[in-house]
Design an enzyme around this catalytic site. Sequence first.
Site, PDB file in Angstrom:
ATOM      1  CG  ASP A 268      -1.934   1.176   1.195  1.00 53.91           C
ATOM      2  OD1 ASP A 268      -2.229   1.520   0.000  1.00 53.91           O
ATOM      3  OD2 ASP A 268      -2.677   1.032   2.035  1.00 53.91           O
ATOM      4  N   GLY A 269       0.426   2.273  -0.662  1.00 58.32           N
ATOM      5  CA  GLY A 269       1.182   3.493  -0.379  1.00 58.32           C
ATOM      6  C   GLY A 269       1.594   4.292  -1.827  1.00 58.32           C
TER       7      GLY A 269
ATOM      8  NE  ARG B  77      -1.477   6.472   1.386  1.00 56.37           N
ATOM      9  CZ  ARG B  77      -1.215   5.657   2.293  1.00 56.37           C
ATOM     10  NH1 ARG B  77      -0.927   6.052   3.638  1.00 56.37           N
ATOM     11  NH2 ARG B  77      -1.447   4.342   2.311  1.00 56.37           N
TER      12      ARG B  77
ATOM     13  CG  ASN C 134      -7.605  -2.448  -5.565  1.00 60.97           C
ATOM     14  OD1 ASN C 134      -6.762  -3.105  -5.604  1.00 60.97           O
ATOM     15  ND2 ASN C 134      -8.173  -1.589  -4.550  1.00 60.97           N
TER      16      ASN C 134
ATOM     17  CB  ILE D 131      -6.697  -8.126   7.111  1.00 58.24           C
ATOM     18  CG1 ILE D 131      -5.765  -8.403   8.413  1.00 58.24           C
ATOM     19  CG2 ILE D 131      -6.516  -9.373   6.276  1.00 58.24           C
ATOM     20  CD1 ILE D 131      -6.018  -9.733   9.418  1.00 58.24           C
TER      21      ILE D 131
END
Length: 244
Positions: A19-20, A23, A67, A190
């Site tokens: 994740d990320g 950002r 998603n 999770i």
Amino acid sequence: MVVASSTGTGPNHVAVIMDGNGRWAKHRGLKRSEGHKKGVVAVRELIKNAVDAGISQLSLFAFSSENWRRPALEVRLLIQLLNNTLENEVDDLHQNGIRLKILGDLERFDSRVEAMVRNAESLTADNQVMNLNIAINYGGRWDIVNTIQKMVAGGCSSDEISEEAISHSLSTGGIPDPDLFIRTGGEHRISNFLIWQLAYTELFFTDTLWPDFGKGDLEAALQWYMGRERRFGRTSEQVVKGEH
Ligand code: FPP
């Protein structure tokens, strides 16, 4: 690196939520898609580092059933990126002895994607250096529902429905449950990844954004894991005595 799964100290199976990416790109004034591209570079590095660390199963959450709710353009670019990456990397994976398995519902994709994935899986089926499981259009609840449906359709009676039978029929059937789960990007969730399989897994969360996740970050997670006492419902005293 310190870990060798053969010693029994390191994790055999590591599952990762990467994740990320968005950002990471935003912090640099770039488009989110640039973050995903940099994410692919971090995946390549992780695979190499995981092999060096003696990890035998690596499971990556690349695209969740949820998603699809992202803006249509991002969904299209992400799927294109995943498709191209799989297509371009499969020979390299094969040469490095990696066995590839895709977890998830591929019916939603173009039949050419499914054919490419099945070819990649059969090409690499006998490889033994490491198993790489990539979850695409995957959700843990989907996995459980799909499994029960298959069991019922196969004529399974209620007394044949057991934990072992369900584990065996999940998309990860035959793969031991993850020992260590890593999520980057600062969220402590999770997110519907391998929810059945993560029941006793050690959970490691880091603020590092996925494109920045490198060798040192993997080492930190593995060191943390080795300090954990895995009790599987037993007492600490039983664990120390080696009781099963
Ligand atoms: C989460 O970042 C990342 C994804 C939804 C996609 C993960 C995909 C890759 C890393 C690409 C390559 C993967 C493989 C296996 C080839 P985010 O977009 O949710 O970031 P944010 O939380 O900062 O918005």
